[in-house]
Design an enzyme around this catalytic site. Structure first.
Site, PDB file in Angstrom:
ATOM      1  N   GLU A 184     -43.922  10.832 -12.425  1.00 44.06           N
ATOM      2  CA  GLU A 184     -44.169  10.000 -11.236  1.00 44.06           C
ATOM      3  C   GLU A 184     -44.652  10.891 -10.101  1.00 44.06           C
ATOM      4  O   GLU A 184     -43.902  11.718  -9.591  1.00 44.06           O
ATOM      5  CB  GLU A 184     -42.871   9.280 -10.821  1.00 44.06           C
ATOM      6  CG  GLU A 184     -43.021   8.499  -9.531  1.00 44.06           C
ATOM      7  CD  GLU A 184     -41.690   7.988  -8.981  1.00 44.06           C
ATOM      8  OE1 GLU A 184     -40.726   7.849  -9.763  1.00 44.06           O
ATOM      9  OE2 GLU A 184     -41.620   7.738  -7.757  1.00 44.06           O
TER      10      GLU A 184
ATOM     11  N   ARG B  36     -47.350  10.649  -1.286  1.00 46.01           N
ATOM     12  CA  ARG B  36     -46.872  11.108   0.026  1.00 46.01           C
ATOM     13  C   ARG B  36     -47.711  12.240   0.575  1.00 46.01           C
ATOM     14  O   ARG B  36     -47.452  12.708   1.686  1.00 46.01           O
ATOM     15  CB  ARG B  36     -45.424  11.596  -0.087  1.00 46.01           C
ATOM     16  CG  ARG B  36     -44.467  10.536  -0.561  1.00 46.01           C
ATOM     17  CD  ARG B  36     -43.050  11.062  -0.621  1.00 46.01           C
ATOM     18  NE  ARG B  36     -42.236  10.175  -1.420  1.00 46.01           N
ATOM     19  CZ  ARG B  36     -40.982  10.404  -1.750  1.00 46.01           C
ATOM     20  NH1 ARG B  36     -40.379  11.509  -1.330  1.00 46.01           N
ATOM     21  NH2 ARG B  36     -40.317   9.550  -2.490  1.00 46.01           N
TER      22      ARG B  36
ATOM     23  N   THR C  20     -43.899   5.872  -4.674  1.00 41.18           N
ATOM     24  CA  THR C  20     -44.021   5.618  -3.236  1.00 41.18           C
ATOM     25  C   THR C  20     -45.224   4.716  -2.949  1.00 41.18           C
ATOM     26  O   THR C  20     -45.920   4.882  -1.944  1.00 41.18           O
ATOM     27  CB  THR C  20     -44.088   6.927  -2.408  1.00 41.18           C
ATOM     28  OG1 THR C  20     -43.267   7.933  -3.011  1.00 41.18           O
ATOM     29  CG2 THR C  20     -43.580   6.701  -0.997  1.00 41.18           C
TER      30      THR C  20
ATOM     31  N   LYS D  14     -35.777   0.067 -10.168  1.00 42.91           N
ATOM     32  CA  LYS D  14     -35.286   1.364  -9.702  1.00 42.91           C
ATOM     33  C   LYS D  14     -34.127   1.060  -8.759  1.00 42.91           C
ATOM     34  O   LYS D  14     -34.266   0.190  -7.880  1.00 42.91           O
ATOM     35  CB  LYS D  14     -36.442   2.053  -8.971  1.00 42.91           C
ATOM     36  CG  LYS D  14     -36.092   3.192  -8.058  1.00 42.91           C
ATOM     37  CD  LYS D  14     -37.390   3.846  -7.569  1.00 42.91           C
ATOM     38  CE  LYS D  14     -37.129   4.710  -6.356  1.00 42.91           C
ATOM     39  NZ  LYS D  14     -38.209   5.680  -6.122  1.00 42.91           N
TER      40      LYS D  14
HETATM   41  C1  3PG Z   1     -37.368  10.595  -3.400  1.00 42.34           C
HETATM   42  O1  3PG Z   1     -37.215   9.805  -2.496  1.00 42.34           O
HETATM   43  O2  3PG Z   1     -38.047  11.626  -3.274  1.00 42.34           O
HETATM   44  C2  3PG Z   1     -36.769  10.279  -4.699  1.00 42.34           C
HETATM   45  O3  3PG Z   1     -35.849   9.261  -4.565  1.00 42.34           O
HETATM   46  C3  3PG Z   1     -36.137  11.483  -5.319  1.00 42.34           C
HETATM   47  O4  3PG Z   1     -34.936  11.732  -4.734  1.00 42.34           O
HETATM   48  P1  3PG Z   1     -34.198  13.109  -5.029  1.00 42.34           P
HETATM   49  O5  3PG Z   1     -34.980  14.170  -4.324  1.00 42.34           O
HETATM   50  O6  3PG Z   1     -32.827  12.920  -4.460  1.00 42.34           O
HETATM   51  O7  3PG Z   1     -34.192  13.316  -6.534  1.00 42.34           O
END
Ligand code: 3PG
Length: 197
Positions: free
Chosen positions: A34, A38, A61, A121
């Site tokens: 994934e 961002r 995202t 999720k």
């Molecule tokens: C994020 O928002 O980047 C994901 O939910 C991953 O979260 P994490 O960095 O706590 O694994």
């Protein structure tokens, strides 16, 4: 969600990092990747990672239909979102692309069920109450399956994966930001790929 116990949540800052990172993750047994939308490098990174044999590359995202279109143009094979809106869900269903929207409460799940969705999720997993919260939420929705994400790491992933409605977890710990240390990432991925009980 059944291909590997962990979906790496990836933030790519430099597109040159994308292929070595994907190769290391796939070599370690994590084929489903994934890439979060961002950073400006995300879309070219998705296109580049898709060339890695064995990789199944999606966009994370994704928050609206415009971003969905960009993600699909880059070749995304699945879509992950932090939340669940009707415009995005309908666009994903229309595009026939696998869609994993974020839910954090019963109303979110019910909105997803109304749209014909069953796979969610659970986000942000730890901040939203951790495994006790998901167990309580899952109880009235026995038809639903989950990928908890947010605050999950090597120390607690096993507990989540032992709960049958959890098909996999998401996490960034297997793909640290920056220039990829491919040996380290392959080792992290191999450990993660053996986590399903
Ligand atoms: C994020 O928002 O980047 C994901 O939910 C991953 O979260 P994490 O960095 O706590 O694994």
């Amino acid at each position: 969600m059944r291909m590997a116990p962990v979906i790496p949540v990836i933030v790519v800052d430099e597109v040159e990092h994308a292929v070595p990172l994907a190769e290391a993750l796939v070599a370690g047994g994590l084929r489903v990747l994934e890439v979060t939308m961002r950073t400006p490098a995300a879309l070219p990174a998705i296109a580049a990672m898709k060339q890695v044999p064995g990789a199944v590359v999606g966009a994370g995202t994704v928050t609206n239909p415009d971003e969905l279109e960009d993600a699909l143009t880059a070749g995304s094979e699945f879509i992950v979102s932090p939340g669940l809106t009707e415009p995005l869900a309908r666009a994903c269903i229309g595009a026939q692309v696998p869609f994993l929207p974020g839910i954090a409460n019963a109303s979110d799940i019910m909105r997803g069920l109304d749209l014909g969705l069953r796979h969610f999720k659970f986000f942000p997993a730890m901040a939203a109450g951790g495994l006790p919260a998901l167990k309580a939420l899952a109880a009235p929705f026995g038809q639903c399956l989950f990928c908890p994400t947010g605050g999950i790491g090597p120390d607690n992933a096993g507990e989540w994966l032992a709960f049958p409605p959890v098909l996999c977890v998401g996490g960034s710990w297997v793909a640290p930001r920056g220039a990829p240390d491919t040996h380290k990432i392959e080792t992290l991925a191999r450990e993660a790929s053996g986590m399903r009980p």
